[in-house]
Structures are given as C-alpha cells and as structure tokens.
Design an enzyme around this catalytic site. Structure first.
Site, PDB file in Angstrom:
ATOM      1  N   ASP A   1       0.826  -1.206   0.000  1.00  0.00           N
ATOM      2  CA  ASP A   1       0.000   0.000   0.000  1.00  0.00           C
ATOM      3  C   ASP A   1       0.864   1.261   0.000  1.00  0.00           C
ATOM      4  OD1 ASP A   1      -1.899   2.080   0.704  1.00  0.00           O
ATOM      5  OD2 ASP A   1      -3.184   0.525   1.525  1.00  0.00           O
TER       6      ASP A   1
ATOM      7  N   SER B   1      -7.643   4.559  -0.731  1.00  0.00           N
ATOM      8  CA  SER B   1      -7.416   3.112  -0.661  1.00  0.00           C
ATOM      9  C   SER B   1      -8.697   2.312  -0.819  1.00  0.00           C
ATOM     10  CB  SER B   1      -6.737   2.748   0.662  1.00  0.00           C
ATOM     11  OG  SER B   1      -5.412   3.233   0.689  1.00  0.00           O
TER      12      SER B   1
ATOM     13  N   THR C   1      -8.270  -1.711   2.159  1.00  0.00           N
ATOM     14  CA  THR C   1      -7.871  -2.744   1.198  1.00  0.00           C
ATOM     15  C   THR C   1      -8.389  -4.130   1.571  1.00  0.00           C
ATOM     16  OG1 THR C   1      -5.899  -1.453   0.624  1.00  0.00           O
ATOM     17  CG2 THR C   1      -5.931  -3.770  -0.030  1.00  0.00           C
TER      18      THR C   1
ATOM     19  N   GLU D   1      -1.444  -7.881   2.037  1.00  0.00           N
ATOM     20  CA  GLU D   1      -1.184  -6.438   1.988  1.00  0.00           C
ATOM     21  C   GLU D   1      -0.139  -6.025   3.013  1.00  0.00           C
ATOM     22  OE1 GLU D   1      -3.461  -2.121   2.447  1.00  0.00           O
ATOM     23  OE2 GLU D   1      -4.026  -3.796   3.740  1.00  0.00           O
TER      24      GLU D   1
ATOM     25  N   ASP E   1       2.245   2.672   3.459  1.00  0.00           N
ATOM     26  CA  ASP E   1       1.371   3.811   3.208  1.00  0.00           C
ATOM     27  C   ASP E   1       1.321   4.750   4.401  1.00  0.00           C
ATOM     28  OD1 ASP E   1      -0.912   5.174   1.745  1.00  0.00           O
ATOM     29  OD2 ASP E   1      -2.005   4.469   3.503  1.00  0.00           O
TER      30      ASP E   1
ATOM     31  N   HIS F   1       2.438   8.618   4.469  1.00  0.00           N
ATOM     32  CA  HIS F   1       1.507   9.673   4.869  1.00  0.00           C
ATOM     33  C   HIS F   1       2.164  10.602   5.898  1.00  0.00           C
ATOM     34  CE1 HIS F   1      -2.362   9.103   2.948  1.00  0.00           C
ATOM     35  NE2 HIS F   1      -2.351   7.799   3.210  1.00  0.00           N
TER      36      HIS F   1
ATOM     37  N   ASP G   1      -1.690  -0.206  -4.591  1.00  0.00           N
ATOM     38  CA  ASP G   1      -2.996   0.385  -4.892  1.00  0.00           C
ATOM     39  C   ASP G   1      -2.857   1.824  -5.363  1.00  0.00           C
ATOM     40  OD1 ASP G   1      -2.092   1.153  -2.408  1.00  0.00           O
ATOM     41  OD2 ASP G   1      -4.031   0.983  -1.401  1.00  0.00           O
ATOM     42  N   HIS G   2      -1.786   2.495  -4.913  1.00  0.00           N
ATOM     43  CA  HIS G   2      -1.501   3.877  -5.296  1.00  0.00           C
ATOM     44  C   HIS G   2      -0.149   4.262  -4.700  1.00  0.00           C
ATOM     45  CE1 HIS G   2      -2.401   4.854  -1.146  1.00  0.00           C
ATOM     46  NE2 HIS G   2      -3.550   4.203  -1.280  1.00  0.00           N
TER      47      HIS G   2
END
Length: 409
Positions: A30, A70, A123, A239, A244, A248, A286-287
C-alpha cells in the site's frame, strides 16, 4: 498432414493461453511507488526480491477523482470496477459488486486475506466485504465474520466483543491473537487479530518488545499452508499496509522498514510459487503516497548511511536526501510485478479479469419487510416468507436500510 498439425498446434496454443493458474496470490504494498523501492534498496544494502520482477505499470484513479483513496483503489483491484473515494466493494451508485474472493469461492477455491492494517481497513475490506463508507467498521467486521473466507488475518481486535468472538468460533474459525497462537493453530479456518488497530510498524518493533505480533511473512506462511490444502486451489491477498502510513507521515525510515518486511513476504511467496508450480503471483500497489522524490547525495551512499543510523541506532537523522511533496496520495502510475510477465493490465480495475477471467457482477437488491429477531438482530422477510438475517444471509447497509443478495447465498 501439415494442415492437421497446424490445427493441433493452434488448438494447444489457445488452450495454453486460456488456462488459469491453480492458485493466485495478489500482493499489495500500500502506498508504494518506484522511489520507495529505491529507498528500501538503499536501507537494505542489497537487491530486493521485487527487483527483476517488475515488468509493467498500472494506472490508478477512482470514479470521481484522478487521485484514488485506498477504498476505491481496493475496490478496483478486488471487484473490477472503479468506484468513488470512500466506498468499499460497491459501485458509485452504492450497489454491491462481487469481489475476487466471492468469485473464487463459487468455484470451490479456498480464499484468504492477510494485512498489517486493521482487518476492516480499506484494502482488506474491499476483498472481503461491501459498505457505502470505508468507516463503517461494524458493518464490515460483521460481514467478514459471516463470510466464506478461510483465512482473515490482521489487526483490529478492538472490534472483538464477547458476542462476536462466539460468532467467529461458531462459524468454524480458530481465533488467534498472538504469534504463538498462530504457530500452534491447526484448524481449517483461521481468524487472526493481533493488535487493537493496525499492527505495530517494524521500526517500532526494534525498540519495543512486540514479539506477540507475527510478521507479515509469518502470517503469509501460515495462510498459504492452510489454503494450499484445498484441491481446487486458492486465491490469497497479502497487503503490506504500513508503507502507506509511513509515507503519509513523511517518515521515510518507518515506510522503508515496512517495505523491506513486505519484500521478505514477497521472497517467501515467490519461492513457494516456484516450488509448487501453477501459481500466479501478482504484486501491485494500490496507489503511491507522499510524492516521494530522491534528491542528490553529497556522496555515494549518504542516503543509505543516514537511513541505517536512524533505523539501527534509533538516532534522529535530519536529512535523508529526499523530498515528500504531499502527505496524501498521488496520481502517478504504480509498478506491476510478479512471476508471469504475460499477465498484464493497464488499469487497476483490470486485475480480476487478468488473473481469474472474472467479469464484474452486480449483486441484486432484495425487497421485503424489516424485522428484528429476539436478539434485536436486523432481518428481512421476503414476500415468500423467507427470513434473512443481516450479514449472514444477505448484505445489509444500516445507513439506508438497503438489502442485497450475497454473492454466494
């Protein structure tokens, strides 16, 4: 004779191209972009397991924004449909849509979801449940308990009430909450909740004794060992969620340590798939998160040196020779990796079709009279008198009292 041989060769070619793998493992780091891979390589000081397995790129967006969250990204990957940011396992209009796991279950395959996030995180929820809002944790958790999944593992034990514990065990799951319990578990179905919310970041485990929590590779090993017993094969989503969260926070050591832990799981999965055979492994974020850019170093290896000091000694490092342009997601393409470069897709929503040949299937609305049973549980009585319990027999959205048929009633 030549014509006949040509026909036989062509037929074999078509059969080979349309054959589906027995097992499919989707791995999602992620919030990971190409720059994050480079930083992880710097910290580790050697190639990653992902290196050499990257063979393409994937476009990310949601239905209502060029930058996906997400929930929408997970829905695209799991269900084959782009939805609005914040929505899980439903179309932009709010209609539930069958995910990869439900599709596989209908064909007799074993299924599992493993994450370092809360099990009701965006997710894992996209691969296991349906909700109008990603924050509907109660709805998502109840659906997961009543799901046909064989393995569910992650954080989120704060949602575990005595009543829910009873329902989990009544559904045939072995409930485990520590690393030792995970190692000892031998049941056919497994529900692991190893932390109140998301699991502990790897960088914090160095300073705090968190041995009661398993690592991602340990969870992956257990999930595969259980799911591989199914003669019809399995589908598993793994995952690495905390990359992620680190990005962040613009915290490079946090994100990078967890990416290396995810890469450890990648190595195990790729080695297992090679030994087992007929197993497709697809690795796709996912991004991207944070807009991470690597900058000039004053000398070769300066970034790696600073990162290692921060991680290994717990020393603050003011400069990692990088720049974060955001604390949110970005719209950049992400990498596509795995053990079969012929499995290609350009848009994130094309993953189910590329791996399983799954077409999106909307789940039909149900109409009847709302009731509550003696325990106060929401139920729907259909016109023919059938009584459906929320989450167990039908999908129920409390926010608008909408009912839908389950994928595998």
């Amino acid at each position: 004779m030549k014509l006949r041989l040509f026909f036989i060769f062509s037929l074999l070619l078509v059969i080979g191209c349309t054959a589906r793998p027995r097992n499919v493992i989707v791995m999602i780091p992620d919030g990971t972009g190409f720059a994050s891979l480079h930083a992880a390589r710097d910290l580790k000081g050697e190639p990653l397991a992902i290196d050499g397995k990257v063979y393409g790129s994937v476009q990310t967006r949601s239905a209502n924004n060029s930058i996906t969250d997400s929930a929408a990204a997970g829905t695209a990957l799991a269900c084959g449909v782009r939805t609005n940011n914040g929505m899980v396992g439903v179309t932009p209009s709010g209609q539930p849509i069958e995910n990869m796991m439900e599709w596989a279950q209908a064909r007799g395959m074993a299924t599992g979801v493993v994450t370092t996030d809360k099990i009701v995180g965006a997710t894992p929820s996209a691969f296991s449940a349906h909700a109008l809002a990603r924050g509907d944790a109660e709805v998502l958790f109840e659906q997961q308990i009543a799901s046909d999944l064989d393995v569910l593992m992650g954080g989120g034990s704060a949602l575990l009430t005595p009543e829910r514990k009873e329902r989990i065990e009544a559904a045939g799951f072995t409930l485990v909450q520590t690393r030792e319990e995970l190692k000892a578990a031998s049941g056919e179905r497994l529900f692991g909740l190893f932390a109140p919310a998301e699991m502990t970041p790897m960088i914090s485990r160095k300073a705090i004794d968190k041995t009661r929590e398993p690592t991602l590779v340990e969870m992956s090993q257990k999930a595969i060992a259980l799911l591989a017993k199914d003669e019809d094969g399995f589908v598993l989503m793994i995952e690495g969620a905390l990359v992620d969260k680190g990005n962040h926070a613009n915290d490079l050591p946090y994100a990078t340590e967890d990416l290396i832990a995810f890469d450890d799981a990648v190595k195990y999965v790729l080695d297992w798939a090679e030994a087992e055979g007929n197993t497709l492994v697809v690795i796709v974020p996912d991004h991207e998160t944070g807009g991470l850019t690597l900058l000039d170093e004053p000398f070769e290896g300066a970034r790696a040196k600073a990162l290692r000091e921060a991680v290994e000694r717990g020393l603050p490092a003011k400069q990692f020779f990088v720049h974060y342009s955001s604390t949110w997601h970005t719209a950049v393409d992400v990498f596509l990796a795995g053990n079969d470069p012929s499995v290609r897709f350009v848009k994130n929503k094309e993953l189910p079709q590329a791996t399983l040949g799954k077409e999106p299937r909307h789940l039909e609305p149900l109409f009847g009279t709302m009731h509550k049973d003696e325990d106060g549980w929401p139920c729907l009585r259909l016109k023919d008198g059938t009584l459906l319990r929320a989450h167990e027999d039908a999908i129920y959205f409390p926010s608008n009292n909408a009912w839908y048929q389950k994928a595998n009633p």
